[in-house]
Design a protein around this motif. Structure first.
Motif, PDB file in Angstrom:
ATOM      1  N   TYR A 110      -3.152 -17.407  -5.256  1.00 50.09           N
ATOM      2  CA  TYR A 110      -3.639 -16.056  -4.963  1.00 50.09           C
ATOM      3  C   TYR A 110      -3.336 -15.757  -3.502  1.00 50.09           C
ATOM      4  O   TYR A 110      -3.804 -16.461  -2.606  1.00 50.09           O
ATOM      5  N   VAL A 111      -2.538 -14.693  -3.240  1.00 51.41           N
ATOM      6  CA  VAL A 111      -2.014 -14.506  -1.883  1.00 51.41           C
ATOM      7  C   VAL A 111      -2.338 -13.165  -1.232  1.00 51.41           C
ATOM      8  O   VAL A 111      -2.191 -13.029  -0.009  1.00 51.41           O
ATOM      9  N   ALA A 112      -2.745 -12.154  -1.993  1.00 52.82           N
ATOM     10  CA  ALA A 112      -3.032 -10.858  -1.371  1.00 52.82           C
ATOM     11  C   ALA A 112      -3.819  -9.976  -2.338  1.00 52.82           C
ATOM     12  O   ALA A 112      -3.757 -10.147  -3.555  1.00 52.82           O
ATOM     13  N   ARG A 113      -4.535  -9.011  -1.750  1.00 53.50           N
ATOM     14  CA  ARG A 113      -5.257  -8.007  -2.529  1.00 53.50           C
ATOM     15  C   ARG A 113      -5.029  -6.653  -1.885  1.00 53.50           C
ATOM     16  O   ARG A 113      -5.003  -6.532  -0.653  1.00 53.50           O
ATOM     17  N   ALA A 114      -4.853  -5.621  -2.710  1.00 55.54           N
ATOM     18  CA  ALA A 114      -4.667  -4.269  -2.173  1.00 55.54           C
ATOM     19  C   ALA A 114      -5.236  -3.246  -3.146  1.00 55.54           C
ATOM     20  O   ALA A 114      -5.050  -3.361  -4.364  1.00 55.54           O
ATOM     21  N   ILE A 115      -5.915  -2.241  -2.614  1.00 54.80           N
ATOM     22  CA  ILE A 115      -6.440  -1.143  -3.424  1.00 54.80           C
ATOM     23  C   ILE A 115      -5.645   0.114  -3.107  1.00 54.80           C
ATOM     24  O   ILE A 115      -5.478   0.497  -1.943  1.00 54.80           O
ATOM     25  N   THR A 116      -5.128   0.750  -4.152  1.00 50.66           N
ATOM     26  CA  THR A 116      -4.394   2.000  -3.981  1.00 50.66           C
ATOM     27  C   THR A 116      -5.272   3.036  -3.302  1.00 50.66           C
ATOM     28  O   THR A 116      -6.448   3.201  -3.670  1.00 50.66           O
ATOM     29  N   PRO A 117      -4.756   3.765  -2.311  1.00 49.95           N
ATOM     30  CA  PRO A 117      -5.580   4.769  -1.616  1.00 49.95           C
ATOM     31  C   PRO A 117      -6.091   5.859  -2.558  1.00 49.95           C
ATOM     32  O   PRO A 117      -5.500   6.116  -3.613  1.00 49.95           O
ATOM     33  N   PRO A 118      -7.180   6.514  -2.202  1.00 53.58           N
ATOM     34  CA  PRO A 118      -7.717   7.606  -3.033  1.00 53.58           C
ATOM     35  C   PRO A 118      -6.719   8.743  -3.187  1.00 53.58           C
ATOM     36  O   PRO A 118      -5.856   8.961  -2.339  1.00 53.58           O
ATOM     37  N   GLY A 119      -6.853   9.458  -4.313  1.00 55.66           N
ATOM     38  CA  GLY A 119      -6.065  10.658  -4.519  1.00 55.66           C
ATOM     39  C   GLY A 119      -4.705  10.455  -5.130  1.00 55.66           C
ATOM     40  O   GLY A 119      -3.985  11.419  -5.365  1.00 55.66           O
ATOM     41  N   THR A 161      -1.899   9.289  -8.169  1.00 54.62           N
ATOM     42  CA  THR A 161      -1.876   9.527  -9.613  1.00 54.62           C
ATOM     43  C   THR A 161      -2.421   8.346 -10.397  1.00 54.62           C
ATOM     44  O   THR A 161      -2.926   8.507 -11.503  1.00 54.62           O
ATOM     45  N   ARG A 162      -2.290   7.147  -9.867  1.00 54.29           N
ATOM     46  CA  ARG A 162      -2.877   5.937 -10.439  1.00 54.29           C
ATOM     47  C   ARG A 162      -3.510   5.146  -9.296  1.00 54.29           C
ATOM     48  O   ARG A 162      -2.997   5.133  -8.185  1.00 54.29           O
ATOM     49  N   ARG A 163      -4.623   4.483  -9.598  1.00 52.48           N
ATOM     50  CA  ARG A 163      -5.254   3.639  -8.575  1.00 52.48           C
ATOM     51  C   ARG A 163      -5.526   2.265  -9.171  1.00 52.48           C
ATOM     52  O   ARG A 163      -6.045   2.147 -10.288  1.00 52.48           O
ATOM     53  N   PHE A 164      -5.176   1.227  -8.415  1.00 54.49           N
ATOM     54  CA  PHE A 164      -5.367  -0.135  -8.874  1.00 54.49           C
ATOM     55  C   PHE A 164      -6.020  -0.975  -7.781  1.00 54.49           C
ATOM     56  O   PHE A 164      -5.765  -0.785  -6.588  1.00 54.49           O
ATOM     57  N   ASP A 165      -6.848  -1.902  -8.215  1.00 54.50           N
ATOM     58  CA  ASP A 165      -7.340  -2.970  -7.357  1.00 54.50           C
ATOM     59  C   ASP A 165      -6.473  -4.169  -7.731  1.00 54.50           C
ATOM     60  O   ASP A 165      -6.756  -4.894  -8.685  1.00 54.50           O
ATOM     61  N   ARG A 185      -1.356  12.440  -1.288  1.00 56.12           N
ATOM     62  CA  ARG A 185      -2.474  12.641  -2.185  1.00 56.12           C
ATOM     63  C   ARG A 185      -2.162  13.752  -3.184  1.00 56.12           C
ATOM     64  O   ARG A 185      -1.523  14.734  -2.849  1.00 56.12           O
ATOM     65  N   VAL A 186      -2.615  13.572  -4.403  1.00 56.37           N
ATOM     66  CA  VAL A 186      -2.407  14.592  -5.425  1.00 56.37           C
ATOM     67  C   VAL A 186      -3.736  15.144  -5.929  1.00 56.37           C
ATOM     68  O   VAL A 186      -3.762  15.932  -6.856  1.00 56.37           O
ATOM     69  N   GLY A 187      -4.824  14.711  -5.320  1.00 59.67           N
ATOM     70  CA  GLY A 187      -6.130  15.220  -5.704  1.00 59.67           C
ATOM     71  C   GLY A 187      -6.764  14.398  -6.808  1.00 59.67           C
ATOM     72  O   GLY A 187      -6.143  13.535  -7.417  1.00 59.67           O
ATOM     73  N   GLY A 188      -8.026  14.686  -7.070  1.00 58.29           N
ATOM     74  CA  GLY A 188      -8.748  13.987  -8.123  1.00 58.29           C
ATOM     75  C   GLY A 188      -9.355  12.697  -7.627  1.00 58.29           C
ATOM     76  O   GLY A 188      -8.913  12.118  -6.648  1.00 58.29           O
ATOM     77  N   ARG A 189     -10.396  12.268  -8.343  1.00 54.90           N
ATOM     78  CA  ARG A 189     -11.080  11.025  -8.008  1.00 54.90           C
ATOM     79  C   ARG A 189     -10.883  10.047  -9.146  1.00 54.90           C
ATOM     80  O   ARG A 189     -11.199  10.354 -10.298  1.00 54.90           O
ATOM     81  N   GLN A 190     -10.357   8.869  -8.832  1.00 55.26           N
ATOM     82  CA  GLN A 190     -10.164   7.841  -9.838  1.00 55.26           C
ATOM     83  C   GLN A 190     -10.713   6.518  -9.327  1.00 55.26           C
ATOM     84  O   GLN A 190     -10.518   6.169  -8.164  1.00 55.26           O
ATOM     85  N   THR A 191     -11.382   5.805 -10.211  1.00 50.78           N
ATOM     86  CA  THR A 191     -11.847   4.459  -9.877  1.00 50.78           C
ATOM     87  C   THR A 191     -10.693   3.486 -10.041  1.00 50.78           C
ATOM     88  O   THR A 191     -10.009   3.518 -11.062  1.00 50.78           O
ATOM     89  N   PRO A 192     -10.437   2.618  -9.054  1.00 45.63           N
ATOM     90  CA  PRO A 192      -9.323   1.667  -9.191  1.00 45.63           C
ATOM     91  C   PRO A 192      -9.519   0.743 -10.387  1.00 45.63           C
ATOM     92  O   PRO A 192     -10.618   0.253 -10.649  1.00 45.63           O
ATOM     93  N   LYS A 193      -8.448   0.511 -11.138  1.00 39.53           N
ATOM     94  CA  LYS A 193      -8.458  -0.397 -12.279  1.00 39.53           C
ATOM     95  C   LYS A 193      -7.955  -1.774 -11.833  1.00 39.53           C
ATOM     96  O   LYS A 193      -7.017  -1.878 -11.055  1.00 39.53           O
ATOM     97  N   ASP A 194      -8.584  -2.830 -12.342  1.00 35.82           N
ATOM     98  CA  ASP A 194      -8.138  -4.177 -12.019  1.00 35.82           C
ATOM     99  C   ASP A 194      -6.717  -4.411 -12.535  1.00 35.82           C
ATOM    100  O   ASP A 194      -6.393  -4.076 -13.689  1.00 35.82           O
ATOM    101  N   ALA A 195      -5.879  -4.973 -11.681  1.00 37.91           N
ATOM    102  CA  ALA A 195      -4.492  -5.251 -12.049  1.00 37.91           C
ATOM    103  C   ALA A 195      -4.054  -6.534 -11.357  1.00 37.91           C
ATOM    104  O   ALA A 195      -4.681  -6.991 -10.388  1.00 37.91           O
ATOM    105  N   ALA A 196      -2.975  -7.119 -11.858  1.00 39.07           N
ATOM    106  CA  ALA A 196      -2.463  -8.366 -11.292  1.00 39.07           C
ATOM    107  C   ALA A 196      -0.947  -8.326 -11.246  1.00 39.07           C
ATOM    108  O   ALA A 196      -0.298  -7.747 -12.123  1.00 39.07           O
TER     109      ALA A 196
END
Length: 235
Positions: free
Chosen positions: A143-152, A154-158, A16-27
């Motif tokens: 469509y085979v999988a979905r993953a959300i980057t953990p909180p904290g 540097t970048r977060r993606f859904d 974790r590097v800190g900060g709160r980020q909302t995951p951005k949609d990605a493919a």
């Protein structure tokens, strides 16, 4: 055949590097082929200077773009895959996610998951794709999988992961693409575990191996809940 990886070992990634980020949609698009009886997968190594996952081997992919909501396509995503995505997002965003996977793959590798079409002049991120005479082949996607980057991080993606057979490509070999990936290669699936991989990529590679043998297996959804990775399987 690669088997599913242990989640505790392979879903622990960058600290974790800190900060709160909302995951951005990605493919993301996972392209597969068979050579000499051996399954191969297309992967690229991110350039060392990147803030996010520098020097890691990944599948081509990236954030959804505004133009993905209105881009033309040769056909539609298969109905079962659309239905799965629509449990998560509206139909328009589901289609845009599939288009983003195709567009990002073209931008990063030069590969066209597409059907031939008259060249067209359009504005925005699809300009080069349409200029070569092609329309995205959404029917080739699963469509085979979905993953959300953990909180904290540097970048977060859904991130939604799609798979497609390389036989749907207009040409089989990648080019330099945009330069975001400093090496692009078809790699034997069995050899990928020795690469420097993000944790989720390692997990999804295990899923790819299983899915090639069992295409109708449930879709994994990976996320962090109360500090622990949770993997849910959805039909």
């Amino acid at each position: 055949m690669i088997t599913p990886f242990d989640s505790a070992r392979n879903l622990t990634d960058a600290p974790r590097v800190g900060g709160r980020q909302t995951p951005k949609d990605a493919a993301t698009l996972i392209l597969t082929r068979v050579r000499g009886g051996e399954a191969q997968v297309l992967m690229g190594r991110r350039a060392p200077g990147h803030v996010f996952m520098a020097a890691k081997w990944v599948f081509p992919g990236g954030r959804i773009d505004r133009s993905d909501f209105s881009a033309a396509a040769a056909n539609d995503l298969p109905a079962p895959d659309t239905a799965r995505l629509m449990r998560e997002v509206p139909a328009r965003r589901a289609r845009a996610l599939a288009l983003a996977a195709v567009r990002e793959t073209f931008e990063e590798t030069g590969l066209l998951l597409a059907a031939p079409a008259p060249a067209a002049s359009v504005a925005g991120s699809w300009r080069e794709f349409r200029a070569v005479g092609a329309l995205p082949d959404l029917a080739a996607l699963s469509y085979v999988a979905r993953a959300i980057t953990p909180p904290g991080r540097t970048r977060r993606f859904d991130a939604r992961f799609f798979m497609a057979d390389a036989r749907a490509l207009l040409h089989p070999e990648p080019t330099a693409g945009s330069g975001e990936l400093d090496e692009i290669a078809w790699l034997p699936l069995a050899d990928t575990r020795s690469l420097d991989l993000p944790a989720i990529t390692r997990f999804v590679l295990g899923e790819v191996g299983e899915r090639l043998a069992h295409p109708n297996r449930p879709l994994p959804y990976v996320r962090m809940v109360r500090g622990r990775h949770v993997i849910e399987h959805q039909d």
